[in-house]
Design a protein around this motif. Structure first.
Motif, PDB file in Angstrom:
ATOM      1  N   THR A 118       0.823  -1.203   0.000  1.00  0.00           N
ATOM      2  CA  THR A 118       0.000   0.000   0.000  1.00  0.00           C
ATOM      3  C   THR A 118       0.864   1.262   0.000  1.00  0.00           C
ATOM      4  O   THR A 118       2.062   1.218   0.247  1.00  0.00           O
ATOM      5  CB  THR A 118      -0.906   0.060   1.245  1.00  0.00           C
ATOM      6  N   ILE A 147      -3.189   5.429 -10.035  1.00  0.00           N
ATOM      7  CA  ILE A 147      -3.847   4.125  -9.948  1.00  0.00           C
ATOM      8  C   ILE A 147      -3.291   3.164 -10.993  1.00  0.00           C
ATOM      9  O   ILE A 147      -2.995   1.994 -10.694  1.00  0.00           O
ATOM     10  CB  ILE A 147      -5.379   4.270 -10.092  1.00  0.00           C
ATOM     11  N   ALA A 206       0.076   2.076  -9.890  1.00  0.00           N
ATOM     12  CA  ALA A 206      -0.042   1.155  -8.759  1.00  0.00           C
ATOM     13  C   ALA A 206      -0.380  -0.253  -9.238  1.00  0.00           C
ATOM     14  O   ALA A 206       0.142  -1.247  -8.712  1.00  0.00           O
ATOM     15  CB  ALA A 206      -1.095   1.656  -7.781  1.00  0.00           C
ATOM     16  N   MET A 207      -1.230  -0.346 -10.234  1.00  0.00           N
ATOM     17  CA  MET A 207      -1.573  -1.650 -10.790  1.00  0.00           C
ATOM     18  C   MET A 207      -0.358  -2.291 -11.455  1.00  0.00           C
ATOM     19  O   MET A 207      -0.121  -3.498 -11.323  1.00  0.00           O
ATOM     20  CB  MET A 207      -2.730  -1.498 -11.776  1.00  0.00           C
ATOM     21  N   ASP A 229      -1.896  -3.345  -3.783  1.00  0.00           N
ATOM     22  CA  ASP A 229      -3.234  -3.771  -3.360  1.00  0.00           C
ATOM     23  C   ASP A 229      -4.165  -2.598  -3.076  1.00  0.00           C
ATOM     24  O   ASP A 229      -5.374  -2.704  -3.283  1.00  0.00           O
ATOM     25  CB  ASP A 229      -3.133  -4.621  -2.078  1.00  0.00           C
ATOM     26  N   GLU A 230      -3.599  -1.495  -2.586  1.00  0.00           N
ATOM     27  CA  GLU A 230      -4.454  -0.424  -2.058  1.00  0.00           C
ATOM     28  C   GLU A 230      -3.722   0.912  -2.084  1.00  0.00           C
ATOM     29  O   GLU A 230      -2.520   0.979  -1.851  1.00  0.00           O
ATOM     30  CB  GLU A 230      -4.849  -0.771  -0.615  1.00  0.00           C
ATOM     31  N   TYR A 233     -12.272   1.239 -11.263  1.00  0.00           N
ATOM     32  CA  TYR A 233     -11.238   0.265 -10.911  1.00  0.00           C
ATOM     33  C   TYR A 233     -11.715  -0.784  -9.915  1.00  0.00           C
ATOM     34  O   TYR A 233     -10.887  -1.462  -9.294  1.00  0.00           O
ATOM     35  CB  TYR A 233     -10.009   0.994 -10.368  1.00  0.00           C
ATOM     36  N   LYS A 246     -10.001  -4.170  -9.148  1.00  0.00           N
ATOM     37  CA  LYS A 246      -8.604  -4.065  -9.590  1.00  0.00           C
ATOM     38  C   LYS A 246      -7.717  -3.352  -8.571  1.00  0.00           C
ATOM     39  O   LYS A 246      -6.535  -3.667  -8.448  1.00  0.00           O
ATOM     40  CB  LYS A 246      -8.532  -3.318 -10.921  1.00  0.00           C
ATOM     41  N   MET A 247      -8.291  -2.390  -7.858  1.00  0.00           N
ATOM     42  CA  MET A 247      -7.517  -1.609  -6.898  1.00  0.00           C
ATOM     43  C   MET A 247      -8.441  -1.091  -5.812  1.00  0.00           C
ATOM     44  O   MET A 247      -9.518  -0.554  -6.114  1.00  0.00           O
ATOM     45  CB  MET A 247      -6.836  -0.426  -7.594  1.00  0.00           C
ATOM     46  N   ILE A 303      -9.290   1.712  -3.301  1.00  0.00           N
ATOM     47  CA  ILE A 303      -8.993   3.146  -3.272  1.00  0.00           C
ATOM     48  C   ILE A 303      -9.663   3.754  -2.045  1.00  0.00           C
ATOM     49  O   ILE A 303     -10.893   3.705  -1.903  1.00  0.00           O
ATOM     50  CB  ILE A 303      -9.490   3.837  -4.553  1.00  0.00           C
TER      51      ILE A 303
END
Length: 280
Positions: free
Chosen positions: A3, A23, A26-27, A32-33, A83, A86-87, A89
């Protein structure tokens, strides 16, 4: 759990990076977050609706304003829909609190608190004077400006409770041209600050930006992190303080290792202002 709990976007006055860019990156990193924590600094910045011009952000130019709250929370909801699956947020803000601005933050929490997962409490200014410009330090000895900084932090945590963790606790050291102020001199007041925060169910963050700023120690320092741990502090988050996507999650794995070496066994994420513990 991978994270980053300190990220700035186009809604901060000092960032132009869009949420979706963070985002997507991050992917790519397999995170994860994310928790976005854009700036609110009452006392030195007007609110988004107190400006007499449209709120515009474009390359190389932005207004010095607090977050446009309606647009910010609306975009967070859009990002969560886009998302989903997928993520994860989370919705956060970074409050640059001063003792005389506490009523404004209480009003803000009353209006938008139900939409928040997380709040960083930072001491960015004292008496409406900035550290990074040197205005706060001007006319003070090293002892005077360091002690005044921590005295303000103590005054704030004694009176303000609508936050999750204390951000970059020793921020003043980043702008201390006189060199590192001795830990032993601030240990008594830091002990009071941490005892107050811990009793209030609050935590601190490990801000991973120390390498970016070429500091000699972590932010906060290992001595400060150890003091928090020894006083029984358990709630700790990890955040890059990224203002652009290149710094997203910067040194997060290395910072997790630092926490392990200091005796921490868990770190936290947040949901609806409540900590969730994860093994380091």
């Amino acid at each position: 759990m991978y994270t980053d709990y300190h990220i700035h976007t186009e809604f901060s006055d000092d960032s132009l990076e869009r949420m979706e860019t963070h985002i997507e990156r991050a992917m790519e990193l397999g995170m994860d977050e994310l928790c976005f924590t854009d700036h609110v600094d009452y006392g030195i910045k007007p609110d988004w609706d107190e400006w007499d011009k449209p709120f515009e952000i474009h390359e190389g130019k932005y207004h010095i304003l607090n977050v446009n709250y309606p647009e910010y929370f609306a975009k967070l909801l859009r990002m969560r829909r886009i998302y989903q699956g997928k993520m994860v947020i989370k919705a956060g803000l970074e409050f640059g609190v001063q003792s005389h601005t506490i009523p404004q933050y209480k009003k803000l929490i009353k209006q938008y608190g139900s939409q928040l997962d997380f709040v960083l409490l930072s001491i960015h200014e004292v008496d409406d004077t900035e550290f990074w410009t040197g205005d706060f330090q001007k006319g003070r000895t090293q002892e005077e400006y360091n002690m005044r900084y921590y005295e303000e932090m103590l005054a704030v945590v004694e009176k303000f409770h609508d936050y999750s963790v204390l951000a970059h606790v020793d921020l003043i050291s980043r702008y201390d041209k006189a060199g590192l102020y001795p830990f032993e001199k601030i240990k008594p007041i830091l002990t009071k600050i941490f005892q107050t925060a811990i009793a209030d169910g609050k935590g601190i963050e490990l801000n991973t930006s120390s390498t970016h700023y070429k500091l000699k120690d972590t932010t906060p320092s290992r001595d400060i992190l150890r003091l928090y741990h020894d006083l029984g502090g358990r709630i700790i988050t990890i955040g890059s303080d990224a203002h652009n996507v290149k710094r997203l999650a910067e040194y997060v794995p290395e910072s997790m290792q630092v926490l392990r070496e200091l005796g921490f066994t868990e770190f936290c994420t947040f949901e609806k202002m409540e900590p969730i513990f994860h093994k380091l």
